[in-house]
Write a protein that holds these residues in place. Structure first.
Motif, PDB file in Angstrom:
ATOM      1  N   PRO A 133       0.145   1.444  -5.261  1.00 37.20           N
ATOM      2  CA  PRO A 133       0.311   1.783  -3.753  1.00 37.20           C
ATOM      3  C   PRO A 133      -0.473   3.033  -3.974  1.00 37.20           C
ATOM      4  CG  PRO A 133       2.992   2.582  -5.211  1.00 37.20           C
ATOM      5  CD  PRO A 133       1.483   1.468  -6.202  1.00 37.20           C
ATOM      6  N   LEU A 134      -1.064   3.586  -2.989  1.00 37.95           N
ATOM      7  CA  LEU A 134      -1.334   4.596  -2.029  1.00 37.95           C
ATOM      8  C   LEU A 134      -0.422   5.842  -2.262  1.00 37.95           C
ATOM      9  CD1 LEU A 134      -3.774   3.456   0.134  1.00 37.95           C
ATOM     10  CD2 LEU A 134      -4.048   4.063  -2.152  1.00 37.95           C
ATOM     11  N   CYS A 135       0.928   5.394  -1.296  1.00 35.96           N
ATOM     12  CA  CYS A 135       2.016   5.984  -1.361  1.00 35.96           C
ATOM     13  C   CYS A 135       3.328   5.844  -1.993  1.00 35.96           C
ATOM     14  CB  CYS A 135       2.072   6.742   0.256  1.00 35.96           C
ATOM     15  SG  CYS A 135       3.532   7.379   0.654  1.00 35.96           S
ATOM     16  N   LEU A 136       4.167   6.673  -2.351  1.00 37.83           N
ATOM     17  CA  LEU A 136       5.538   6.145  -3.078  1.00 37.83           C
ATOM     18  C   LEU A 136       6.286   6.834  -2.455  1.00 37.83           C
ATOM     19  CD1 LEU A 136       7.248   4.629  -4.739  1.00 37.83           C
ATOM     20  CD2 LEU A 136       6.255   6.589  -6.706  1.00 37.83           C
ATOM     21  N   ARG A 137       7.533   6.039  -2.113  1.00 38.55           N
ATOM     22  CA  ARG A 137       9.273   7.512  -1.218  1.00 38.55           C
ATOM     23  C   ARG A 137       9.962   7.079  -1.851  1.00 38.55           C
ATOM     24  NH1 ARG A 137       6.975   5.588   4.767  1.00 38.55           N
ATOM     25  NH2 ARG A 137       5.726   7.414   4.660  1.00 38.55           N
ATOM     26  N   THR A 138      11.567   7.960  -2.633  1.00 39.13           N
ATOM     27  CA  THR A 138      12.180   7.638  -3.445  1.00 39.13           C
ATOM     28  C   THR A 138      13.126   8.798  -2.768  1.00 39.13           C
ATOM     29  OG1 THR A 138      11.702   9.509  -4.784  1.00 39.13           O
ATOM     30  CG2 THR A 138      10.221   7.381  -5.096  1.00 39.13           C
ATOM     31  N   GLN A 196      14.891  11.310 -12.262  1.00 37.74           N
ATOM     32  CA  GLN A 196      13.630  10.466 -12.699  1.00 37.74           C
ATOM     33  C   GLN A 196      12.103  10.719 -11.943  1.00 37.74           C
ATOM     34  OE1 GLN A 196      16.316  10.062 -11.042  1.00 37.74           O
ATOM     35  NE2 GLN A 196      16.334   7.375 -10.930  1.00 37.74           N
ATOM     36  N   PHE A 197      12.028  11.100 -10.359  1.00 36.67           N
ATOM     37  CA  PHE A 197      11.470  10.857  -9.557  1.00 36.67           C
ATOM     38  C   PHE A 197      10.614  12.133  -9.611  1.00 36.67           C
ATOM     39  CE2 PHE A 197      13.546   7.328  -7.911  1.00 36.67           C
ATOM     40  CZ  PHE A 197      12.928   6.182  -8.683  1.00 36.67           C
ATOM     41  N   THR A 198      11.513  13.419  -9.712  1.00 41.95           N
ATOM     42  CA  THR A 198      10.823  14.418  -9.656  1.00 41.95           C
ATOM     43  C   THR A 198      10.342  15.046 -10.603  1.00 41.95           C
ATOM     44  OG1 THR A 198      13.230  15.366  -9.781  1.00 41.95           O
ATOM     45  CG2 THR A 198      11.995  15.411  -7.450  1.00 41.95           C
ATOM     46  N   SER A 199      10.357  14.952 -11.851  1.00 42.49           N
ATOM     47  CA  SER A 199       9.927  15.086 -13.659  1.00 42.49           C
ATOM     48  C   SER A 199       8.619  15.196 -13.719  1.00 42.49           C
ATOM     49  CB  SER A 199      10.601  13.959 -14.899  1.00 42.49           C
ATOM     50  OG  SER A 199      10.049  13.164 -14.614  1.00 42.49           O
ATOM     51  N   ILE A 200       8.462  15.941 -14.284  1.00 45.30           N
ATOM     52  CA  ILE A 200       7.052  16.655 -14.431  1.00 45.30           C
ATOM     53  C   ILE A 200       6.248  15.348 -14.567  1.00 45.30           C
ATOM     54  CG2 ILE A 200       5.153  17.915 -16.075  1.00 45.30           C
ATOM     55  CD1 ILE A 200       7.314  20.471 -15.462  1.00 45.30           C
ATOM     56  N   ASP A 201       6.682  14.463 -16.047  1.00 44.87           N
ATOM     57  CA  ASP A 201       6.111  13.422 -17.009  1.00 44.87           C
ATOM     58  C   ASP A 201       6.067  11.744 -15.689  1.00 44.87           C
ATOM     59  OD1 ASP A 201       6.857  14.819 -19.671  1.00 44.87           O
ATOM     60  OD2 ASP A 201       7.889  13.371 -19.661  1.00 44.87           O
ATOM     61  N   PHE A 202       7.065  11.476 -14.849  1.00 44.17           N
ATOM     62  CA  PHE A 202       6.403  10.985 -13.754  1.00 44.17           C
ATOM     63  C   PHE A 202       6.350  11.663 -12.572  1.00 44.17           C
ATOM     64  CE2 PHE A 202       7.797   8.915  -9.942  1.00 44.17           C
ATOM     65  CZ  PHE A 202       7.841   7.999 -10.005  1.00 44.17           C
ATOM     66  N   LYS A 203       6.005  12.631 -12.156  1.00 42.48           N
ATOM     67  CA  LYS A 203       4.908  13.312 -12.104  1.00 42.48           C
ATOM     68  C   LYS A 203       2.981  13.094 -11.848  1.00 42.48           C
ATOM     69  CE  LYS A 203       7.132  16.208  -8.286  1.00 42.48           C
ATOM     70  NZ  LYS A 203       7.670  17.903  -8.543  1.00 42.48           N
ATOM     71  N   ASP A 204       2.860  13.857 -13.437  1.00 43.29           N
ATOM     72  CA  ASP A 204       2.028  13.701 -13.522  1.00 43.29           C
ATOM     73  C   ASP A 204       1.481  11.698 -14.223  1.00 43.29           C
ATOM     74  OD1 ASP A 204       1.674  15.876 -14.392  1.00 43.29           O
ATOM     75  OD2 ASP A 204       2.451  16.183 -16.798  1.00 43.29           O
ATOM     76  N   PHE A 205       2.270  10.813 -14.403  1.00 41.11           N
ATOM     77  CA  PHE A 205       1.904   8.937 -13.953  1.00 41.11           C
ATOM     78  C   PHE A 205       1.386   8.862 -13.214  1.00 41.11           C
ATOM     79  CE2 PHE A 205       3.920   5.712 -13.326  1.00 41.11           C
ATOM     80  CZ  PHE A 205       3.363   4.835 -14.073  1.00 41.11           C
ATOM     81  N   MET A 206       2.492   9.337 -11.497  1.00 36.68           N
ATOM     82  CA  MET A 206       1.411   8.959 -10.643  1.00 36.68           C
ATOM     83  C   MET A 206       0.186   9.116 -10.451  1.00 36.68           C
ATOM     84  SD  MET A 206       3.555   6.505  -8.681  1.00 36.68           S
ATOM     85  CE  MET A 206       5.107   6.127 -10.093  1.00 36.68           C
ATOM     86  N   LYS A 207       0.444  10.572 -11.214  1.00 37.02           N
ATOM     87  CA  LYS A 207      -1.384  11.756 -10.901  1.00 37.02           C
ATOM     88  C   LYS A 207      -2.402  10.194 -11.017  1.00 37.02           C
ATOM     89  CE  LYS A 207      -3.332  15.811 -10.633  1.00 37.02           C
ATOM     90  NZ  LYS A 207      -3.372  17.255 -10.606  1.00 37.02           N
ATOM     91  N   ARG A 208      -2.090   9.796 -12.409  1.00 37.83           N
ATOM     92  CA  ARG A 208      -3.289   9.688 -13.546  1.00 37.83           C
ATOM     93  C   ARG A 208      -3.318   7.994 -12.683  1.00 37.83           C
ATOM     94  NH1 ARG A 208       0.341  11.120 -17.672  1.00 37.83           N
ATOM     95  NH2 ARG A 208       0.715   8.817 -17.982  1.00 37.83           N
ATOM     96  N   TRP A 209      -2.368   7.121 -11.991  1.00 40.20           N
ATOM     97  CA  TRP A 209      -2.125   6.000 -11.783  1.00 40.20           C
ATOM     98  C   TRP A 209      -2.766   6.863 -10.237  1.00 40.20           C
ATOM     99  CZ3 TRP A 209      -2.166   1.592 -12.916  1.00 40.20           C
ATOM    100  CH2 TRP A 209      -1.366   0.841 -14.362  1.00 40.20           C
ATOM    101  N   GLY A 210      -3.376   7.440  -8.929  1.00 43.90           N
ATOM    102  CA  GLY A 210      -3.486   7.864  -8.414  1.00 43.90           C
ATOM    103  C   GLY A 210      -2.507   7.411  -7.026  1.00 43.90           C
ATOM    104  N   VAL A 211      -1.378   7.902  -7.232  1.00 42.24           N
ATOM    105  CA  VAL A 211      -0.249   8.073  -6.498  1.00 42.24           C
ATOM    106  C   VAL A 211      -0.110   9.370  -5.804  1.00 42.24           C
ATOM    107  CG1 VAL A 211       2.153   6.593  -5.813  1.00 42.24           C
ATOM    108  CG2 VAL A 211       0.347   5.479  -7.829  1.00 42.24           C
ATOM    109  N   GLU A 253       0.757  -0.768  -0.422  1.00 40.83           N
ATOM    110  CA  GLU A 253      -0.024   0.166   0.003  1.00 40.83           C
ATOM    111  C   GLU A 253       0.722   1.101  -0.096  1.00 40.83           C
ATOM    112  OE1 GLU A 253      -2.919   1.613   3.268  1.00 40.83           O
ATOM    113  OE2 GLU A 253      -3.364  -0.479   2.911  1.00 40.83           O
ATOM    114  N   SER A 254       2.330   0.778   0.740  1.00 47.29           N
ATOM    115  CA  SER A 254       3.106   2.307   1.072  1.00 47.29           C
ATOM    116  C   SER A 254       4.310   1.307   0.330  1.00 47.29           C
ATOM    117  CB  SER A 254       3.418   3.249   2.677  1.00 47.29           C
ATOM    118  OG  SER A 254       4.218   3.963   2.101  1.00 47.29           O
ATOM    119  N   ILE A 255       5.574   2.007  -0.816  1.00 48.30           N
ATOM    120  CA  ILE A 255       6.104   1.307  -0.784  1.00 48.30           C
ATOM    121  C   ILE A 255       7.557   2.731  -0.874  1.00 48.30           C
ATOM    122  CG2 ILE A 255       5.819  -0.376  -2.502  1.00 48.30           C
ATOM    123  CD1 ILE A 255       6.179   1.279  -5.107  1.00 48.30           C
TER     124      ILE A 255
END
Length: 109
Positions: A84-89, A94-109, A31-33
């Motif tokens: 997951p509901l929560c992702l920690r990095t 690669q984790f702070t890029s706009i594309d990655f943030k948009d991807f996570m938002k689309r998946w509800g993370v 649930e949190s990774i």
């Protein structure tokens, strides 16, 4: 006793350990990774660890840590395991890029 000792205070480590921060309390596995890239014995891996059980899952990444490859790895991971509901990095590029943030938002993370 240590706080009152001048020598102990002078010789204590200069970089104190930070307190453990747990922002969420997962109740279900994965649930949190936490996720990051690692190189072990010359092999590049993408590792995801469950914050509830600390169970690790490693995926070979051939050293490609770009945002687009990171998104591809997460797509496969989400389909194989769960979203997951929560992702920690470590907040690498690669984790702070706009594309990655948009991807996570689309998946509800």
């Amino acid at each position: 006793m240590v706080r009152a000792c001048d020598a102990c205070q002078t010789l204590q480590p200069s970089q104190q350990q930070e307190p453990l921060m747990n922002n969420d309390n997962p109740t279900n596995p994965f649930e949190s990774i936490s996720a990051n890239f690692f190189v072990v014995t010359g092999k590049a891996l993408f590792v995801v660890a469950d914050c509830l059980s600390a169970w690790p899952v490693g995926k070979p990444c051939k050293g490609d840590t770009t945002t687009s490859n990171t998104i591809r790895i997460f797509c496969r991971y989400f389909c194989e395991a769960s979203v997951p509901l929560c992702l920690r990095t470590n907040e690498g590029p690669q984790f702070t890029s706009i594309d990655f943030k948009d991807f996570m938002k689309r998946w509800g993370v």
